[in-house]
Design a protein around this motif. Structure first.
Motif, mmCIF file in Angstrom:
data_model
loop_
_atom_site.group_PDB
_atom_site.id
_atom_site.type_symbol
_atom_site.label_atom_id
_atom_site.label_comp_id
_atom_site.label_asym_id
_atom_site.label_seq_id
_atom_site.Cartn_x
_atom_site.Cartn_y
_atom_site.Cartn_z
ATOM 1 N N LEU A 1 0.833 -1.200 0.000
ATOM 2 C CA LEU A 1 0.000 0.000 0.000
ATOM 3 C C LEU A 1 0.870 1.253 0.000
ATOM 4 O O LEU A 1 0.537 2.254 0.622
ATOM 5 C CB LEU A 1 -0.920 -0.010 1.234
ATOM 6 C CG LEU A 1 -1.786 -1.270 1.392
ATOM 7 C CD1 LEU A 1 -2.510 -1.252 2.723
ATOM 8 C CD2 LEU A 1 -2.795 -1.369 0.248
ATOM 9 N N LEU A 2 1.980 1.196 -0.695
ATOM 10 C CA LEU A 2 2.974 2.266 -0.658
ATOM 11 C C LEU A 2 2.606 3.429 -1.572
ATOM 12 O O LEU A 2 2.124 3.232 -2.687
ATOM 13 C CB LEU A 2 4.337 1.714 -1.072
ATOM 14 C CG LEU A 2 4.864 0.531 -0.256
ATOM 15 C CD1 LEU A 2 6.148 0.006 -0.879
ATOM 16 C CD2 LEU A 2 5.093 0.934 1.188
ATOM 17 N N SER A 3 2.871 4.630 -1.108
ATOM 18 C CA SER A 3 2.667 5.825 -1.925
ATOM 19 C C SER A 3 3.997 6.509 -2.253
ATOM 20 O O SER A 3 4.044 7.420 -3.076
ATOM 21 C CB SER A 3 1.752 6.817 -1.204
ATOM 22 O OG SER A 3 2.302 7.188 0.053
ATOM 23 N N SER A 4 5.073 6.047 -1.608
ATOM 24 C CA SER A 4 6.391 6.615 -1.885
ATOM 25 C C SER A 4 7.470 5.633 -1.438
ATOM 26 O O SER A 4 7.202 4.699 -0.677
ATOM 27 C CB SER A 4 6.579 7.949 -1.157
ATOM 28 O OG SER A 4 6.540 7.764 0.247
ATOM 29 N N ILE A 5 8.673 5.854 -1.930
ATOM 30 C CA ILE A 5 9.840 5.039 -1.574
ATOM 31 C C ILE A 5 10.926 5.981 -1.078
ATOM 32 O O ILE A 5 11.253 6.957 -1.748
ATOM 33 C CB ILE A 5 10.381 4.250 -2.779
ATOM 34 C CG1 ILE A 5 9.292 3.344 -3.371
ATOM 35 C CG2 ILE A 5 11.596 3.418 -2.388
ATOM 36 C CD1 ILE A 5 8.880 2.217 -2.475
ATOM 37 N N PRO A 6 11.505 5.720 0.092
ATOM 38 C CA PRO A 6 12.578 6.594 0.597
ATOM 39 C C PRO A 6 13.735 6.687 -0.393
ATOM 40 O O PRO A 6 14.147 5.683 -0.980
ATOM 41 C CB PRO A 6 13.018 5.900 1.895
ATOM 42 C CG PRO A 6 11.823 5.105 2.319
ATOM 43 C CD PRO A 6 11.176 4.646 1.044
#
Length: 261
Positions: free
Chosen positions: A155-160
């Motif tokens: 459910l990711l909206s961004s990646i570090p």
């Protein structure tokens, strides 16, 4: 579910059964394979077999991994995929010999990933796909030897940024996550141009024939997407027990690459 709200009893693993499940890999490693055994609780008896190099507890019904798993100080390969695990123990950070960790197809949330994962300095492959992660711990950016990271079907909206800039990263699987459209996603894609599994080219660098083919393929894909029924995103894989082709990569292929490295 059984009477009284308790889960299935599961198969009991004895020390004798476990010993009979130890096999030698083609590269001379001791591998304890307890996959697909109907196990519901971590078998404590295997803590007497800490000399093994590889442990496979995948495709069971295990809900909790105890802190005592850190007793496997020689373990280089740990497969826990396709269980019901919602949290990893902090002690996993003590397993510094780990090269491969697969916890895909479980019930892990972001809060279930301990900060101590950043102590796995030698790990090369980590698969967190098919879980319930809504963000990725920035601590993974400390794992400088990571070659492959699986974050698909979450459910990711961004990646570090620290993860996309890992110096040895070759494969990053982020498919089927609800990333935002527009500028932010474009910036993210741009940040991983160097990955060997991602190929980007500008329109000006294509001949007319190739450009036409690419545009045709893109239009066809957009048409298929527009015909697909829309529905609110939810973790449709939350009740999965059996793994699928995404749940783990070829184990023998990974071992071969590791033995050569």
């Amino acid at each position: 579910m059984a009477k009284g709200g308790k889960g299935p009893k599961g198969k009991k693993i004895t020390l004798s059964v476990a010993k009979n499940c130890i096999k030698m890999t083609f590269d001379g490693r001791k591998r304890l394979d307890l996959s697909k055994m109907g196990i519901t609780t971590f078998p404590k008896c295997i803590l007497r077999l800490t000399e093994i190099d590889e442990l496979d507890l995948s495709r069971n019904m295990i809900r909790k991994i105890p802190d005592s798993i850190s007793k496997f100080q020689n373990l280089r390969w740990l497969d826990l995929h396709s269980n019901y695990i919602d949290k990893l123990p902090e002690s996993i950070g003590q397993m510094t010999t780990l090269l491969y960790l697969n916890v895909s197809n479980n019930k892990l949330t972001t809060n279930g990933l301990p900060v101590e994962l950043n102590q796995l300095k030698n790990i090369r492959t980590i698969n967190l796909g098919l879980n319930h992660l809504d963000s990725v711990p920035t601590t993974l950016g400390a794992l400088k030897d990571l070659h492959e990271v699986g974050l698909h079907d979450n459910l990711l909206s961004s990646i570090p940024a620290g993860i996309t800039k890992l110096p040895k990263l070759k494969k990053l699987n982020i498919k089927r996550n609800p990333f935002p459209k527009g500028g932010e996603s474009e910036v993210f894609v741009d940040s991983i141009k160097r990955l060997e599994n991602l190929y980007l080219v500008e329109e000006k660098d294509l001949c007319a024939s190739c450009l036409h083919k690419c545009q045709y393929a893109r239009d066809k894909l957009n048409k298929i997407r527009s015909m697909a029924p829309s529905a609110p995103r939810k973790a449709i894989f939350s009740n999965l027990v059996s793994p699928n082709s995404m749940a783990k990569d070829s184990q023998e292929e990974w071992r071969l690459r590791s033995s050569i490295s």
